[in-house]
Design a protein around this motif. Structure first.
Motif, mmCIF file in Angstrom:
data_model
loop_
_atom_site.group_PDB
_atom_site.id
_atom_site.type_symbol
_atom_site.label_atom_id
_atom_site.label_comp_id
_atom_site.label_asym_id
_atom_site.label_seq_id
_atom_site.Cartn_x
_atom_site.Cartn_y
_atom_site.Cartn_z
ATOM 1 N N THR A 228 0.867 -1.176 0.000
ATOM 2 C CA THR A 228 0.000 0.000 0.000
ATOM 3 C C THR A 228 0.903 1.225 0.000
ATOM 4 O O THR A 228 2.125 1.094 0.050
ATOM 5 C CB THR A 228 -0.903 0.053 1.254
ATOM 6 N N GLU A 229 0.280 2.361 -0.017
ATOM 7 C CA GLU A 229 1.061 3.610 -0.002
ATOM 8 C C GLU A 229 1.935 3.729 1.240
ATOM 9 O O GLU A 229 3.035 4.247 1.183
ATOM 10 C CB GLU A 229 0.091 4.794 -0.001
ATOM 11 N N ILE A 230 1.414 3.288 2.359
ATOM 12 C CA ILE A 230 2.161 3.552 3.587
ATOM 13 C C ILE A 230 3.022 2.383 4.054
ATOM 14 O O ILE A 230 3.921 2.559 4.854
ATOM 15 C CB ILE A 230 1.235 3.992 4.750
ATOM 16 N N VAL A 231 2.747 1.199 3.552
ATOM 17 C CA VAL A 231 3.566 0.077 4.003
ATOM 18 C C VAL A 231 3.617 -1.019 2.947
ATOM 19 O O VAL A 231 2.645 -1.262 2.225
ATOM 20 C CB VAL A 231 3.050 -0.494 5.343
ATOM 21 N N LYS A 232 4.778 -1.652 2.886
ATOM 22 C CA LYS A 232 4.899 -2.839 2.060
ATOM 23 C C LYS A 232 5.130 -3.978 3.044
ATOM 24 O O LYS A 232 6.032 -3.913 3.886
ATOM 25 C CB LYS A 232 6.087 -2.693 1.122
ATOM 26 N N ILE A 233 4.274 -4.981 2.963
ATOM 27 C CA ILE A 233 4.403 -6.108 3.887
ATOM 28 C C ILE A 233 4.817 -7.339 3.103
ATOM 29 O O ILE A 233 4.253 -7.629 2.041
ATOM 30 C CB ILE A 233 3.064 -6.412 4.592
ATOM 31 N N LYS A 307 8.311 4.002 17.245
ATOM 32 C CA LYS A 307 6.990 4.619 17.226
ATOM 33 C C LYS A 307 6.588 4.830 15.767
ATOM 34 O O LYS A 307 7.379 5.319 14.972
ATOM 35 C CB LYS A 307 7.065 5.969 17.953
ATOM 36 N N PHE A 308 5.358 4.426 15.439
ATOM 37 C CA PHE A 308 4.878 4.623 14.074
ATOM 38 C C PHE A 308 4.023 5.874 14.019
ATOM 39 O O PHE A 308 3.315 6.194 14.977
ATOM 40 C CB PHE A 308 4.001 3.453 13.629
ATOM 41 N N GLU A 309 4.048 6.499 12.869
ATOM 42 C CA GLU A 309 3.225 7.683 12.714
ATOM 43 C C GLU A 309 1.742 7.314 12.738
ATOM 44 O O GLU A 309 0.927 7.974 13.348
ATOM 45 C CB GLU A 309 3.566 8.352 11.377
ATOM 46 N N ASP A 310 1.426 6.213 12.081
ATOM 47 C CA ASP A 310 0.016 5.850 12.002
ATOM 48 C C ASP A 310 -0.181 4.361 12.303
ATOM 49 O O ASP A 310 -0.358 3.539 11.413
ATOM 50 C CB ASP A 310 -0.513 6.172 10.604
ATOM 51 N N GLU A 311 -0.134 4.066 13.587
ATOM 52 C CA GLU A 311 -0.192 2.673 14.006
ATOM 53 C C GLU A 311 -1.536 2.025 13.694
ATOM 54 O O GLU A 311 -1.616 0.849 13.371
ATOM 55 C CB GLU A 311 0.088 2.605 15.511
ATOM 56 N N HIS A 312 -2.594 2.827 13.775
ATOM 57 C CA HIS A 312 -3.941 2.262 13.573
ATOM 58 C C HIS A 312 -4.132 1.723 12.167
ATOM 59 O O HIS A 312 -4.686 0.647 11.973
ATOM 60 C CB HIS A 312 -5.011 3.313 13.866
ATOM 61 N N THR A 313 -3.660 2.487 11.200
ATOM 62 C CA THR A 313 -3.806 2.039 9.821
ATOM 63 C C THR A 313 -2.958 0.794 9.582
ATOM 64 O O THR A 313 -3.391 -0.170 8.953
ATOM 65 C CB THR A 313 -3.395 3.158 8.850
ATOM 66 N N LEU A 314 -1.743 0.819 10.132
ATOM 67 C CA LEU A 314 -0.873 -0.347 9.993
ATOM 68 C C LEU A 314 -1.555 -1.589 10.558
ATOM 69 O O LEU A 314 -1.516 -2.664 9.970
ATOM 70 C CB LEU A 314 0.414 -0.118 10.775
ATOM 71 N N TYR A 315 -2.172 -1.397 11.702
ATOM 72 C CA TYR A 315 -2.873 -2.500 12.368
ATOM 73 C C TYR A 315 -3.879 -3.125 11.410
ATOM 74 O O TYR A 315 -3.910 -4.340 11.217
ATOM 75 C CB TYR A 315 -3.588 -1.960 13.608
ATOM 76 N N ALA A 316 -4.665 -2.276 10.812
ATOM 77 C CA ALA A 316 -5.734 -2.764 9.941
ATOM 78 C C ALA A 316 -5.175 -3.449 8.695
ATOM 79 O O ALA A 316 -5.644 -4.520 8.294
ATOM 80 C CB ALA A 316 -6.630 -1.600 9.553
ATOM 81 N N ILE A 317 -4.147 -2.852 8.122
ATOM 82 C CA ILE A 317 -3.580 -3.430 6.899
ATOM 83 C C ILE A 317 -2.946 -4.790 7.197
ATOM 84 O O ILE A 317 -3.127 -5.762 6.475
ATOM 85 C CB ILE A 317 -2.528 -2.476 6.293
ATOM 86 N N ASN A 342 -10.110 -0.392 0.070
ATOM 87 C CA ASN A 342 -9.274 0.665 0.616
ATOM 88 C C ASN A 342 -7.792 0.367 0.501
ATOM 89 O O ASN A 342 -6.960 1.255 0.393
ATOM 90 C CB ASN A 342 -9.564 0.816 2.115
ATOM 91 N N LEU A 343 -7.468 -0.919 0.580
ATOM 92 C CA LEU A 343 -6.072 -1.286 0.629
ATOM 93 C C LEU A 343 -5.405 -1.132 -0.724
ATOM 94 O O LEU A 343 -4.193 -1.049 -0.820
ATOM 95 C CB LEU A 343 -5.930 -2.729 1.114
ATOM 96 N N ASP A 344 -6.183 -1.128 -1.768
ATOM 97 C CA ASP A 344 -5.592 -1.013 -3.085
ATOM 98 C C ASP A 344 -5.437 0.425 -3.527
ATOM 99 O O ASP A 344 -4.548 0.773 -4.280
ATOM 100 C CB ASP A 344 -6.452 -1.755 -4.113
ATOM 101 N N THR A 345 -6.340 1.258 -3.054
ATOM 102 C CA THR A 345 -6.268 2.653 -3.474
ATOM 103 C C THR A 345 -5.330 3.416 -2.555
ATOM 104 O O THR A 345 -5.437 3.345 -1.345
ATOM 105 C CB THR A 345 -7.654 3.308 -3.385
ATOM 106 N N PRO A 346 -4.408 4.103 -3.162
ATOM 107 C CA PRO A 346 -3.500 4.906 -2.357
ATOM 108 C C PRO A 346 -4.280 5.942 -1.548
ATOM 109 O O PRO A 346 -5.246 6.500 -2.049
ATOM 110 C CB PRO A 346 -2.631 5.609 -3.395
ATOM 111 N N TYR A 347 -3.922 6.113 -0.324
ATOM 112 C CA TYR A 347 -4.574 7.181 0.415
ATOM 113 C C TYR A 347 -3.544 7.929 1.242
ATOM 114 O O TYR A 347 -2.466 7.427 1.534
ATOM 115 C CB TYR A 347 -5.703 6.677 1.307
ATOM 116 N N ASN A 348 -3.935 9.101 1.575
ATOM 117 C CA ASN A 348 -3.004 9.914 2.327
ATOM 118 C C ASN A 348 -3.095 9.552 3.805
ATOM 119 O O ASN A 348 -4.050 9.861 4.489
ATOM 120 C CB ASN A 348 -3.365 11.393 2.129
#
Ligand code: ADP
Ligand code: MG
Length: 615
Positions: A228-233, A307-317, A342-348
């Motif tokens: 995704t935009e914010i993480v590659k797993i 510390k992650f900037e956006d832990e909640h989104t990471l959690y969900a992904i 949501n996971l396919d579309t880049p989001y800010n």
């Protein structure tokens, strides 16, 4: 070559998370391995003596250091990896604090040799307790070797605080695993007291995992991929059916750095919901790549928490990606996974709150239902077991073993207190017992009453019986119809090998025990076939976490561990015959009043105590 190490200005140094880096040999191992990686080594060798208490040496073929840098590297806040405070929020190296070598040199004898590729000759520095003893030219191959001897030689309190070699080595191996798993493209080898423990050639992630945890691991791995935009797993999770009782193989790597994070751990576990047997833990090897600017590594001196900037989104992904893999690879054929678009579309990610993906699956599906039923029946002491109350007497029971019967008899009769406690009556008959809350057994005795903790009491009974089997070398073993093959890693098998003799004396019969192969043809009568693997797993765990104490022998440890695993639990309803048998067996023990770990097995309430309550 130009010198690259600089002292950090005070205002930067002051922003670096303060705290002790060197806590034990494993901390030194971690720092030295990380330095080798930061030096772009492709080959790293770790040499350990006496679990790191005598020697920790890391040899790499990396870029080496100039004479000046070699000297400067031991200064506090001297680093080639960051220059300014801004760099702290954009870290691409393992190290950045410039403190490791300084901290290590303060508490050990250190010899560093280093040579840069283009140089003819290298440099060697000897330093003890921060004092530089010498710096000389030396012929040495390209790269760096750091040998750390006699760690904590000048801090006796620290040295005495170190655990047994078993435990310290385990910590070292853990650190080695973490670094080796984070960098499969680098060759690692590890030696302990001249034995080669690991030899890991450059490979892909899957091969690295298998090389570390044994060939059987391969079939257990399910790949996880998400971008995704914010993480590659990327990475793997373990198939749920191989999940184990002890939390072991759980690894998160963020930008190739092993980290601990209970929130993300929860995310992965929640993806396994409904797929795991009770109290087992998923294993995972997950690699997250995020923008270096979106994490803060500088929150803990050992750099294992970030510390992650956006832990909640990471959690969900992470949860969705794991769930998806488990579904796709037919782990749970009934899973009806709907991918969240949501996971396919880049989001800010900066301004967006977490959007919990909508995962649909059959909640009722449980592939282990059948197995769970089986396991429960066997672990708990069910009535239908052949011998009813005799099952409480496991290990001490007769089954043609006269010695044991006689042993318990002798102990019982020679114990001067126990018979008199029971109102002068023959303890083997007329014992009036009552079970309270399926946990305590209450008994009327001459002086008042006796309250026995059933779980603890049974631990004492089993403990003495196992200890006796080991020492008199005459165990009762049940032959298995088919050899039982179990899954353990190479290290775990090594632990079992160390205990083989004693285990055989308790009734385990091994037909195979090497590398990662364990096969049993016989097990102690007190162990049921389905619980064997859990019992051995706990035993390995106990051995690895054993506190050093000279008067605890291995036989003792094995007996303790087995007794703890196998003792009836509180919550288990017992018939009066079982209760009676438990009480009798307890008082036939050498030390009936305490468990093997020194907690009381029973308490007494005198009539006086009771009288007082009624005043
Ligand atoms: P840090 O890694 O945080 O910079 P260290 O105290 O671990 O701090 O190391 C100090 C410096 O010494 C590093 O920045 C690096 O320039 C140099 N150094 C340490 N180990 C090595 C190595 N194995 N190869 C090359 N350079 C090294
Ligand atoms: Mg470092």
């Amino acid at each position: 070559m130009a010198d690259i190490i600089q002292l950090l200005p005070d205002h930067v140094a002051n922003q670096i998370a303060a705290g002790e880096v060197v806590q034990r040999p494993a901390s030194v191992v971690k720092e030295l391995l990380e330095n080798a990686i930061d030096a772009d080594a492709s080959l790293v060798k770790l040499i350990i003596k006496d679990a790191g208490k005598t020697l920790i040496q890391v040899i790499d073929n990396g870029k080496g250091m100039s004479n000046t840098d070699a000297r400067l590297s031991f200064e506090r806040h001297a680093t080639s990896k960051i220059r300014s405070a801004d760099d702290l929020f954009n870290i691409h190296s393992k190290g950045f604090r410039g403190e490791a070598l300084a901290s290590i040199a303060a508490v050990a004898h250190v010899a560093l040799k280093s040579k840069q590729d283009q140089e003819e000759i290298g440099t060697e520095i000897k330093i003890e307790g921060s004092e530089v003893l010498s710096q000389e030219v030396v012929a040495t191959p390209k790269g760096t070797s750091v040998a750390v001897k006699n760690l904590f030689y000048n801090v006796p309190a620290r040295r005495n605080f170190l655990k047994s070699n078993n435990v310290e080595l385990r910590h070292i191996i853990d650190e080695f695993h973490r670094v080796a798993l984070a960098h499969p493209n680098i060759s690692f080898s590890m030696f302990h007291n001249t034995a080669e423990l690991f030899n890991l050639p450059e490979s892909n992630v899957r091969q690295r995992i298998v090389n570390i945890f044994g060939p059987k691991t391969n079939e257990k791995l399910v790949p996880v991929e998400e971008q995704t935009e914010i993480v590659k797993i990327s990475g793997f999770v373990g198939k749920p059916e191989f999940a184990r009782k002890t939390r072991g193989e759980q690894f998160f790597f963020v930008n190739n750095r092993f980290i601990k994070n209970s929130y993300l751990n929860h995310s992965v576990n929640s993806a396994f919901e409904g797929l795991l047997r009770e109290r087992t833990h998923a294993s995972y090897f997950l690699y997250l790549e995020v923008d270096a600017k979106s994490i803060d590594i500088n929150i803990h001196p050992t750099k294992t928490e970030i510390k992650f900037e956006d832990e909640h989104t990471l959690y969900a992904i992470l949860r969705a990606a794991t769930r998806h893999s488990l579904g796709q690879f037919s782990i749970a054929p009934v899973l009806d996974f709907e991918r969240d678009s949501n996971l396919d579309t880049p989001y800010n990610y900066k301004d967006k709150t977490a959007n919990i993906p909508n995962v649909e699956f059959d909640k009722a599906f449980n592939p282990f239902q059948e197995e769970m039923g089986k396991a429960k029946g066997a672990i708990s002491y069910k009535k239908e077991q052949s011998a009813g109350w005799e099952s409480l007497y496991v290990g001490l029971e007769s089954k043609g073993n006269k010695t044991q019967q006689e042993f318990s008899q002798v102990q019982f009769e020679s114990d001067p207190q126990s018979p008199s406690m029971f109102d002068g009556k023959d303890t083997n008959s007329q014992l009036k017992t009552f079970q309270l809350h399926n946990k305590y057994i209450v008994n009327a005795i001459k002086m008042g009453m006796l309250v026995i903790d059933q779980h603890r009491a049974h631990q004492r009974i089993l403990y003495e019986s196992f200890l006796q089997s080991i020492t008199i070398e005459e165990a009762v073993s049940q032959q298995l119809l088919f050899p039982l093959s179990l899954n353990f890693s190479t290290i775990e098998v090594a632990v079992l090998q160390g205990l083989k003799l004693q285990l055989e004396q308790t009734g385990f019969m091994f037909s195979k025990l090497d590398h990662d192969e364990v096969e049993l043809t016989g097990i102690p009568v007190s162990v049921s076939e389905v619980s064997v693997s859990i019992v051995l797993e706990r035993l390995i765990n106990d051995v690895e976490n054993q506190v050093p104490d000279s008067h605890f022998s291995q036989s003792d440890l094995i007996s303790k561990s087995l007794a703890k695993s196998l003792a009836i639990k509180s919550g288990q309803k017992l018939t009066s015959a079982e209760q009676e048998h438990l009480v009798n067996s307890l008082f036939a023990c050498k030390e009936p009043s305490i468990t093997p770990s020194n907690t009381p097995t029973f308490i007494t309430l005198s009539s006086d105590d009771l009288d007082k309550k009624f005043k």
